[in-house]
Design a protein around this motif. Structure first.
Motif, PDB file in Angstrom:
ATOM      1  N   MET A  11      -0.169  11.726  -8.944  1.00 42.84           N
ATOM      2  CA  MET A  11       0.338  11.153  -7.692  1.00 42.84           C
ATOM      3  C   MET A  11       1.850  11.019  -7.767  1.00 42.84           C
ATOM      4  N   SER A  12       2.553  11.668  -6.845  1.00 44.60           N
ATOM      5  CA  SER A  12       4.001  11.524  -6.768  1.00 44.60           C
ATOM      6  C   SER A  12       4.352  10.644  -5.582  1.00 44.60           C
ATOM      7  N   ILE A  13       5.499   9.970  -5.682  1.00 48.41           N
ATOM      8  CA  ILE A  13       5.906   9.014  -4.658  1.00 48.41           C
ATOM      9  C   ILE A  13       7.292   9.349  -4.141  1.00 48.41           C
ATOM     10  N   ILE A  14       7.423   9.410  -2.825  1.00 48.54           N
ATOM     11  CA  ILE A  14       8.720   9.568  -2.171  1.00 48.54           C
ATOM     12  C   ILE A  14       9.084   8.225  -1.550  1.00 48.54           C
ATOM     13  N   ASP A  15      10.236   7.687  -1.907  1.00 46.49           N
ATOM     14  CA  ASP A  15      10.679   6.410  -1.353  1.00 46.49           C
ATOM     15  C   ASP A  15      11.596   6.687  -0.164  1.00 46.49           C
ATOM     16  N   HIS A  16      11.122   6.375   1.027  1.00 48.39           N
ATOM     17  CA  HIS A  16      11.913   6.584   2.239  1.00 48.39           C
ATOM     18  C   HIS A  16      12.827   5.401   2.543  1.00 48.39           C
ATOM     19  N   GLY A  17      12.773   4.363   1.718  1.00 46.95           N
ATOM     20  CA  GLY A  17      13.561   3.160   1.968  1.00 46.95           C
ATOM     21  C   GLY A  17      12.904   2.276   3.008  1.00 46.95           C
ATOM     22  N   ASN A  18      13.433   1.062   3.144  1.00 48.17           N
ATOM     23  CA  ASN A  18      12.908   0.107   4.136  1.00 48.17           C
ATOM     24  C   ASN A  18      11.402  -0.096   4.000  1.00 48.17           C
ATOM     25  N   ASN A  19      10.961  -0.354   2.772  1.00 47.91           N
ATOM     26  CA  ASN A  19       9.549  -0.668   2.502  1.00 47.91           C
ATOM     27  C   ASN A  19       8.588   0.444   2.926  1.00 47.91           C
ATOM     28  N   HIS A  20       9.053   1.680   2.892  1.00 49.68           N
ATOM     29  CA  HIS A  20       8.234   2.825   3.299  1.00 49.68           C
ATOM     30  C   HIS A  20       8.182   3.838   2.168  1.00 49.68           C
ATOM     31  N   LYS A  21       6.977   3.986   1.597  1.00 48.31           N
ATOM     32  CA  LYS A  21       6.769   4.970   0.550  1.00 48.31           C
ATOM     33  C   LYS A  21       5.729   5.989   1.006  1.00 48.31           C
ATOM     34  N   GLU A  22       5.886   7.217   0.555  1.00 51.05           N
ATOM     35  CA  GLU A  22       4.939   8.281   0.859  1.00 51.05           C
ATOM     36  C   GLU A  22       4.372   8.796  -0.459  1.00 51.05           C
ATOM     37  N   THR A  23       3.083   8.652  -0.623  1.00 49.27           N
ATOM     38  CA  THR A  23       2.436   9.106  -1.851  1.00 49.27           C
ATOM     39  C   THR A  23       1.790  10.462  -1.597  1.00 49.27           C
ATOM     40  N   LYS A  24       2.074  11.397  -2.482  1.00 48.81           N
ATOM     41  CA  LYS A  24       1.499  12.735  -2.372  1.00 48.81           C
ATOM     42  C   LYS A  24       0.223  12.779  -3.208  1.00 48.81           C
ATOM     43  N   LEU A  25      -0.915  12.816  -2.523  1.00 43.85           N
ATOM     44  CA  LEU A  25      -2.210  12.876  -3.177  1.00 43.85           C
ATOM     45  C   LEU A  25      -2.734  14.310  -3.143  1.00 43.85           C
ATOM     46  N   LYS A  26      -3.834  14.552  -3.783  1.00 41.69           N
ATOM     47  CA  LYS A  26      -4.355  15.914  -3.905  1.00 41.69           C
ATOM     48  C   LYS A  26      -4.610  16.555  -2.550  1.00 41.69           C
ATOM     49  N   HIS A  27      -5.103  15.769  -1.590  1.00 45.60           N
ATOM     50  CA  HIS A  27      -5.522  16.335  -0.312  1.00 45.60           C
ATOM     51  C   HIS A  27      -4.603  15.975   0.854  1.00 45.60           C
ATOM     52  N   GLY A  28      -3.435  15.408   0.555  1.00 45.70           N
ATOM     53  CA  GLY A  28      -2.497  15.119   1.631  1.00 45.70           C
ATOM     54  C   GLY A  28      -1.600  13.936   1.321  1.00 45.70           C
ATOM     55  N   SER A  29      -0.826  13.530   2.312  1.00 45.98           N
ATOM     56  CA  SER A  29       0.141  12.447   2.143  1.00 45.98           C
ATOM     57  C   SER A  29      -0.376  11.136   2.726  1.00 45.98           C
ATOM     58  N   LEU A  30      -0.122  10.060   2.003  1.00 48.72           N
ATOM     59  CA  LEU A  30      -0.441   8.715   2.451  1.00 48.72           C
ATOM     60  C   LEU A  30       0.861   7.929   2.547  1.00 48.72           C
ATOM     61  N   HIS A  31       1.129   7.361   3.717  1.00 47.80           N
ATOM     62  CA  HIS A  31       2.304   6.519   3.908  1.00 47.80           C
ATOM     63  C   HIS A  31       1.915   5.068   3.684  1.00 47.80           C
ATOM     64  N   ILE A  32       2.756   4.332   2.946  1.00 47.19           N
ATOM     65  CA  ILE A  32       2.479   2.925   2.653  1.00 47.19           C
ATOM     66  C   ILE A  32       3.704   2.102   3.042  1.00 47.19           C
ATOM     67  N   PHE A  33       3.460   1.045   3.809  1.00 46.37           N
ATOM     68  CA  PHE A  33       4.533   0.156   4.239  1.00 46.37           C
ATOM     69  C   PHE A  33       4.358  -1.184   3.535  1.00 46.37           C
ATOM     70  N   ALA A  34       5.125  -1.383   2.475  1.00 42.94           N
ATOM     71  CA  ALA A  34       4.986  -2.585   1.648  1.00 42.94           C
ATOM     72  C   ALA A  34       6.263  -2.792   0.860  1.00 42.94           C
ATOM     73  N   ASN A  35       6.626  -4.060   0.625  1.00 39.99           N
ATOM     74  CA  ASN A  35       7.769  -4.308  -0.248  1.00 39.99           C
ATOM     75  C   ASN A  35       7.365  -4.051  -1.701  1.00 39.99           C
ATOM     76  N   GLU A  36       8.318  -4.112  -2.602  1.00 39.95           N
ATOM     77  CA  GLU A  36       8.048  -3.741  -3.993  1.00 39.95           C
ATOM     78  C   GLU A  36       6.988  -4.637  -4.620  1.00 39.95           C
ATOM     79  N   THR A  37       7.047  -5.922  -4.338  1.00 51.04           N
ATOM     80  CA  THR A  37       6.076  -6.852  -4.920  1.00 51.04           C
ATOM     81  C   THR A  37       4.658  -6.496  -4.505  1.00 51.04           C
ATOM     82  N   VAL A  38       4.467  -6.252  -3.208  1.00 49.12           N
ATOM     83  CA  VAL A  38       3.133  -5.928  -2.700  1.00 49.12           C
ATOM     84  C   VAL A  38       2.687  -4.556  -3.189  1.00 49.12           C
TER      85      VAL A  38
END
Length: 469
Positions: free
Chosen positions: A1-28
């Motif tokens: 799993m690779s992670i792209i940090d778009h900033g502003n609590n927005h990360k995009e995780t590259k999974l085997k079958h597609g991309s998952l966007h996650i909106f969370a601060n670092e703690t969460v």
């Protein structure tokens, strides 16, 4: 799993079958369990998914995580009962009152209010309501517009996400008689689990005081927050079509690593049958919350021996799949434990909230604050979805094993003037719903604000809570 940090609590995780966007601060984000990424990858196996994301309250559910937004084209996409959830139309409602915190600060007053509310709103899951003058089939097809005039409350049809969902009512003929029998008598009932009625005191966020005042909010005001859904009607449909979709997936030779994740093309007979009947459950859910509020008003007025004014602030859902237009294209937007938060000026806002954007209602837990928010333009990046609450951090079983009644009692401020009263005579009965079972709601809200998806208009502090008995 690779992670792209778009900033502003927005990360995009590259999974085997597609991309998952996650909106969370670092703690969460750092505390998210690995299982939710496995479940996301299973969801991304569904063909032609356009977009998928998690809000910060995301946690493991059946087939799909709670906190999911998943989008397909209406033209060639898929619909999934698993990404809607069993409690179809489960959502939130807030009613404004003319009461202040000082009016109900006395604990004996609040206890009398709780007792009176329970006379009009069944909180025992085995107890049915007495709305004999309300026709179930009319409610399923007309929503709150089917209610007799005596149930009118200011804002009941123009301050709701949708007051009537239109669909082909011929599909109601496909619903077995036992589903009708189980649903009868459940309109205006609370239900179990995390459903609740709360009496809360408002604290306006200074940055959005103008918006709060336009909505009729003021500091110290008492509001009523209600969390419930489509009760036995939606639960029955959820079970029927989960099993039905499993069968047709087997017949088509379609499989998924998670047997609880089911789906079918929108344009199949099965897909259309589910979508149309899902809308009947949405009509049930909105009407159910309305009748709960009607009972709460009667109970409070009786307890205080005066007519307490009620008006709807807003009613919205967080378990559904809606046809929405994005980039001028018709999309089927699934939200499972996710709240739509439209910004000012968005064409889907009800008329009353065109100028400001509509209230987005985010509950906390029994001993923590809830929030009233408003969406921002940048929310378009997440199809205008935000969190639906704090989100569980541990299962009910684990909560009972790890948290003591004394810890729960302390969080509820038992024995003090600021005690948050509950309708249960012992906290042990609802230990699995204690605040320690949930994530830190302030961190969840910080995640949403930091992602620029929405901002806080008011904080709601609990003073009394009613849960299922």
């Amino acid at each position: 799993m690779s992670i792209i940090d778009h900033g502003n609590n927005h990360k995009e995780t590259k999974l085997k079958h597609g991309s998952l966007h996650i909106f969370a601060n670092e703690t969460v984000f750092d505390r998210m369990e690995s299982r939710i990424f496995e479940m996301a990858d299973n969801n991304l196996r569904i063909p032609r998914v356009q977009y998928m994301s998690y809000t910060p309250d995301a946690h493991v559910g059946v087939g799909t995580c709670i906190g999911t937004t998943a989008v397909w084209s209406m033209n060639d996409g898929f619909v999934s009962p698993s990404i809607v959830g069993v409690d179809i139309g489960c959502g939130m409602r807030v009613h404004l009152t003319n009461l202040t915190k000082d009016d109900i600060q006395d604990k004996s007053t609040r206890r009398a209010m709780i007792d009176a509310i329970e006379k009009y709103v069944p909180t025992n899951e085995k107890t049915t309501s007495n709305y004999d003058d309300v026709n179930l089939k009319d409610v399923l097809t007309e929503g709150v517009h089917a209610l007799p005039e005596k149930y009118y409350i200011d804002g009941m049809s123009d301050r709701v996400e949708t007051s009537k969902f239109n669909y082909n009512k011929d599909y109601l003929n496909d619903v077995p008689e036992k589903s009708w029998a189980r649903a009868k008598g459940q309109l205006g009932t609370l239900g179990g689990g995390n459903h609740f009625i709360e009496l809360q005191a408002i604290e306006i966020d200074p940055k959005n005081r103008e918006t709060a005042e336009k909505w009729g909010l003021f500091d110290g005001q008492i509001v009523i927050m209600i969390h419930s859904g489509s009760r036995a009607w939606g639960a029955s449909l959820g079970r029927i079509y989960t099993n039905s979709f499993k069968a047709i997936m087997g017949a088509w030779g379609v499989s998924n690593p998670d047997p609880q994740l089911v789906y079918a093309p929108v344009n199949t007979q099965e897909g259309q049958q589910y979508i149309n009947l899902m809308y009947s459950a949405l009509n049930f859910a909105v009407t159910n919350r309305h009748l709960i509020a009607y009972g709460v008003q009667k109970g409070i007025s009786e307890a205080l021996n005066k007519e307490v004014r009620f008006s709807v602030l807003y009613d919205l859902m967080h378990n559904y799949a809606l046809k929405e237009f994005h980039q001028n294209q018709p999309m089927l937007v699934h939200r499972k434990g996710a709240t739509r938060a439209l910004p000012a000026g968005h064409f889907l806002n009800p008329k009353a909230y065109k100028e400001t954007g509509h209230p987005a209602l985010i509950p906390g837990s029994m001993a923590t604050a809830s929030y009233i928010m408003v969406g921002k333009d940048a929310g378009v990046k997440n199809f205008y979805s935000i969190c639906h609450g704090a989100g569980r951090v541990r299962s009910r079983k684990a909560t009972k094993q790890m948290i003591t009644v004394d810890e729960f009692s302390q969080s509820m401020k038992v024995g003090t003037d600021e005690e948050i009263l509950v309708n249960h005579r012992t906290l042990d009965a609802i230990l699995d719903e204690c605040p320690q079972a949930y994530k830190d709601v302030d961190q969840i809200i910080d995640s949403i604000v930091g992602a620029n998806l929405a901002e806080v208009v008011a904080k709601c502090h609990p003073m009394a809570v009613l849960k299922a008995l």
